[in-house]
Design an enzyme around this catalytic site. Sequence first.
Site, PDB file in Angstrom:
ATOM      1  N   CYS A 138       0.812  -1.221   0.000  1.00  0.00           N
ATOM      2  CA  CYS A 138       0.000   0.000   0.000  1.00  0.00           C
ATOM      3  C   CYS A 138       0.843   1.268   0.000  1.00  0.00           C
ATOM      4  O   CYS A 138       0.617   2.180  -0.804  1.00  0.00           O
ATOM      5  CB  CYS A 138      -1.004  -0.007   1.147  1.00  0.00           C
ATOM      6  SG  CYS A 138      -0.280   0.074   2.811  1.00  0.00           S
TER       7      CYS A 138
ATOM      8  N   HIS B 113      -2.675   0.945   6.698  1.00  0.00           N
ATOM      9  CA  HIS B 113      -3.029   0.891   5.278  1.00  0.00           C
ATOM     10  C   HIS B 113      -3.282   2.313   4.783  1.00  0.00           C
ATOM     11  O   HIS B 113      -3.814   3.146   5.517  1.00  0.00           O
ATOM     12  CB  HIS B 113      -4.284   0.031   5.064  1.00  0.00           C
ATOM     13  CG  HIS B 113      -4.602  -0.221   3.623  1.00  0.00           C
ATOM     14  ND1 HIS B 113      -3.762  -0.947   2.807  1.00  0.00           N
ATOM     15  CD2 HIS B 113      -5.645   0.165   2.846  1.00  0.00           C
ATOM     16  CE1 HIS B 113      -4.295  -0.999   1.582  1.00  0.00           C
ATOM     17  NE2 HIS B 113      -5.435  -0.329   1.590  1.00  0.00           N
TER      18      HIS B 113
ATOM     19  N   HIS C 230      -5.787   1.962  -4.150  1.00  0.00           N
ATOM     20  CA  HIS C 230      -4.863   1.414  -3.150  1.00  0.00           C
ATOM     21  C   HIS C 230      -4.382   0.043  -3.583  1.00  0.00           C
ATOM     22  O   HIS C 230      -4.954  -0.576  -4.484  1.00  0.00           O
ATOM     23  CB  HIS C 230      -5.533   1.341  -1.776  1.00  0.00           C
ATOM     24  CG  HIS C 230      -6.720   0.430  -1.735  1.00  0.00           C
ATOM     25  ND1 HIS C 230      -6.772  -0.693  -0.945  1.00  0.00           N
ATOM     26  CD2 HIS C 230      -7.903   0.462  -2.389  1.00  0.00           C
ATOM     27  CE1 HIS C 230      -7.946  -1.298  -1.109  1.00  0.00           C
ATOM     28  NE2 HIS C 230      -8.647  -0.612  -1.979  1.00  0.00           N
TER      29      HIS C 230
END
Length: 163
Positions: free
Chosen positions: A53, A104, A116
């Site tokens: 990420c 994240h 993402h």
Amino acid sequence: MKKRLTVAAVSFALLFTIGTGSVFADSKLDTAIDGALGSDYVSGGTTTAGFDCSGFTMYVFSKIGIKLPHQSGSQYKMGTAVEKSELIAGDLVFFNTSGKGVSHVGIYVGDGKFAHASSSKGVVISKLSEKYYVQRYVGAKRIMSTDKYEDVTGDVAEHDDVQ
């Protein structure tokens, strides 16, 4: 062959997801995100051969001349906090997926969606309104200055009303 079909399908979906309705369609930011869609998830990855990420956000921002560290928690310490209702394309959105704080990160693309590197799906566009992300949302940060935003998007910053 499978990856090409996946990339083609994701790219086609992107046209309907953020295409002409995007506040940054055909911009430097859009081009960088579009070029990474469909890439596999790879822990520690920072290239289109595979991203994690923060490697994805680092890659996209490097394409527009902004250096980010390769760790979501470190990225969360940057920029200016932004309310969810004030998000604009290019803002970073952060989540607690591990139960241990920020773990994240993605890039808000407008219309309640963010790009993402998903550990299960690779680089995709998801909705902030999905239950999984609503329950894990930590906050957002604006990394780009207004001048930088206008340079990379060709647009004036206008926020979306995301709830």
